[in-house]
Design a protein around this motif. Sequence first.
Motif, mmCIF file in Angstrom:
data_model
loop_
_atom_site.group_PDB
_atom_site.id
_atom_site.type_symbol
_atom_site.label_atom_id
_atom_site.label_comp_id
_atom_site.label_asym_id
_atom_site.label_seq_id
_atom_site.Cartn_x
_atom_site.Cartn_y
_atom_site.Cartn_z
ATOM 1 N N GLU A 37 7.504 2.242 9.868
ATOM 2 C CA GLU A 37 6.280 2.770 10.512
ATOM 3 C C GLU A 37 5.755 1.780 11.546
ATOM 4 O O GLU A 37 5.314 2.170 12.626
ATOM 5 N N MET A 38 5.796 0.507 11.202
ATOM 6 C CA MET A 38 5.275 -0.505 12.119
ATOM 7 C C MET A 38 6.158 -0.610 13.369
ATOM 8 O O MET A 38 5.665 -0.735 14.481
ATOM 9 N N PRO A 189 1.152 -8.528 8.691
ATOM 10 C CA PRO A 189 2.244 -7.727 9.263
ATOM 11 C C PRO A 189 2.581 -8.077 10.711
ATOM 12 O O PRO A 189 3.755 -8.098 11.086
ATOM 13 N N PHE A 190 1.561 -8.401 11.498
ATOM 14 C CA PHE A 190 1.816 -8.628 12.917
ATOM 15 C C PHE A 190 2.830 -9.764 13.127
ATOM 16 O O PHE A 190 3.773 -9.630 13.906
ATOM 17 N N SER A 191 2.657 -10.879 12.412
ATOM 18 C CA SER A 191 3.552 -12.022 12.633
ATOM 19 C C SER A 191 5.001 -11.669 12.277
ATOM 20 O O SER A 191 5.937 -12.153 12.925
ATOM 21 N N GLU A 192 5.213 -10.819 11.278
ATOM 22 C CA GLU A 192 6.584 -10.438 10.925
ATOM 23 C C GLU A 192 7.163 -9.454 11.942
ATOM 24 O O GLU A 192 8.346 -9.497 12.257
ATOM 25 N N SER A 209 -3.901 -5.854 17.499
ATOM 26 C CA SER A 209 -4.910 -4.787 17.396
ATOM 27 C C SER A 209 -4.328 -3.472 16.861
ATOM 28 O O SER A 209 -5.065 -2.527 16.612
ATOM 29 N N ASN A 210 -2.990 -3.417 16.690
ATOM 30 C CA ASN A 210 -2.384 -2.228 16.078
ATOM 31 C C ASN A 210 -2.540 -2.216 14.549
ATOM 32 O O ASN A 210 -2.160 -1.243 13.892
ATOM 33 N N PHE A 211 -3.079 -3.327 14.007
ATOM 34 C CA PHE A 211 -3.201 -3.427 12.548
ATOM 35 C C PHE A 211 -4.654 -3.661 12.160
ATOM 36 O O PHE A 211 -5.359 -4.419 12.813
ATOM 37 N N TYR A 212 -5.101 -3.031 11.105
ATOM 38 C CA TYR A 212 -6.420 -3.359 10.553
ATOM 39 C C TYR A 212 -6.336 -3.295 9.037
ATOM 40 O O TYR A 212 -5.559 -2.498 8.474
ATOM 41 N N PHE A 213 -7.093 -4.152 8.378
ATOM 42 C CA PHE A 213 -7.044 -4.192 6.923
ATOM 43 C C PHE A 213 -7.968 -3.128 6.351
ATOM 44 O O PHE A 213 -9.143 -3.061 6.702
ATOM 45 N N ASN A 214 -7.420 -2.286 5.489
ATOM 46 C CA ASN A 214 -8.212 -1.225 4.863
ATOM 47 C C ASN A 214 -8.576 -1.671 3.438
ATOM 48 O O ASN A 214 -7.702 -1.771 2.570
ATOM 49 N N LYS A 215 -9.855 -1.972 3.240
ATOM 50 C CA LYS A 215 -10.296 -2.539 1.958
ATOM 51 C C LYS A 215 -10.048 -1.584 0.792
ATOM 52 O O LYS A 215 -9.684 -2.003 -0.294
ATOM 53 N N TYR A 220 -2.818 -3.420 4.887
ATOM 54 C CA TYR A 220 -3.006 -3.159 6.317
ATOM 55 C C TYR A 220 -2.597 -1.720 6.633
ATOM 56 O O TYR A 220 -1.658 -1.186 6.037
ATOM 57 N N CYS A 221 -3.327 -1.118 7.555
ATOM 58 C CA CYS A 221 -2.991 0.217 8.055
ATOM 59 C C CYS A 221 -2.781 0.096 9.564
ATOM 60 O O CYS A 221 -2.990 -0.972 10.144
ATOM 61 N N LEU A 222 -2.375 1.191 10.188
ATOM 62 C CA LEU A 222 -1.980 1.118 11.602
ATOM 63 C C LEU A 222 -2.946 1.870 12.510
ATOM 64 O O LEU A 222 -3.467 2.925 12.133
ATOM 65 N N LYS A 223 -3.128 1.301 13.686
ATOM 66 C CA LYS A 223 -3.866 1.991 14.750
ATOM 67 C C LYS A 223 -2.822 2.354 15.790
ATOM 68 O O LYS A 223 -2.213 1.480 16.405
ATOM 69 N N ASP A 224 -2.626 3.640 15.941
ATOM 70 C CA ASP A 224 -1.537 4.101 16.796
ATOM 71 C C ASP A 224 -2.129 5.056 17.841
ATOM 72 O O ASP A 224 -2.558 6.151 17.482
ATOM 73 N N ARG A 225 -2.174 4.630 19.090
ATOM 74 C CA ARG A 225 -2.756 5.436 20.174
ATOM 75 C C ARG A 225 -4.095 6.063 19.755
ATOM 76 O O ARG A 225 -4.282 7.281 19.781
#
Length: 272
Positions: A37-38, A189-192, A209-215, A220-225
């Motif tokens: 997905e990433m 996730p971003f660094s990997e 900025s494509n990743f944000y942590f969902n408490k 982490y979840c994704l921001k996609d467009r």
Amino acid sequence: FKKSSINKTVHPNGTLQQLPQTIIIGVRKGGTRALLEMLSLHPDIAVAESEVHFFDWEEHYRNGLQWYRNQMPFSHPHQITVEKTPAYFTSSKVPKRVYGMNKFTSLLLILRDPVERMVSDYTQVFFNHMQKHLPYPSIEEFLVKDGELNMNYKAINRSLYYIHMQNWLKYFPLDNIHVVDGDKLIRDPFSEIVKVERFLKLSPQINASNFYFNKTKGFYCLKDRGRNRCLHESKGRAHPKIDSFLLQKLYEYFCDHNQKFFELLGRTFDWC
Ligand code: A3P
């Protein structure tokens, strides 16, 4: 639709189905869906959404490469097609078959602490049984036989990365196999993903900025467009608590194997 000279089905908009140039070969419960997905955030990547099981299931393999290609998404010629089937890593007949398709295939392998992976593997099968209202033994019942660790338990075997990796190295040099740290992919996730972009020689297009942590999810979840999306609820499940003595035994057991695996790879992980 028309057939091109190399027997590929070409769509009127110029897209076509291509054999995967990159395969996520495993490991089961390593974080393979998250990785796929990433990666799909990258504009030069086209992913096969479902697990194809071409190289490991005879009923698929006997259909041949044209069938395999037909399972792939339509993509632009410059895009890299990625397929993921986590069972490939632990299936001994698969490396030779992938090599036979294309010896330059780039392989992605995402690994997690072997004990964590094993517990995740148990949890997955446990939930599958629960959904069908079927009883399922406790993890201890699988792990211990006659007072000893039960090496015949499949979930233990799948975590013996050293053994499975040797099969792959008979056909592919280490340079063709990029190992993703699945524990790190959870935490950062971003660094990997940046390392995967580099390995696949992609331009750096995936951003922090494509990743944000969902408490609520705890991952982490994704921001996609502009759209936010988390992985399915079956990804990131609570694991059963294991007796601490047994857990220590498991870590001791895997530690020796892990050391051999680190030597094979020339790289270490925080597993023991
Ligand atoms: P658990 O459900 O045991 O926590 P796979 O996709 O190969 O089956 O791997 C599933 C695992 O991916 C999950 O195992 C989870 O820990 C891990 N994972 C990694 N990143 C994740 C993310 N961003 N969201 C959900 N799960 C993630």
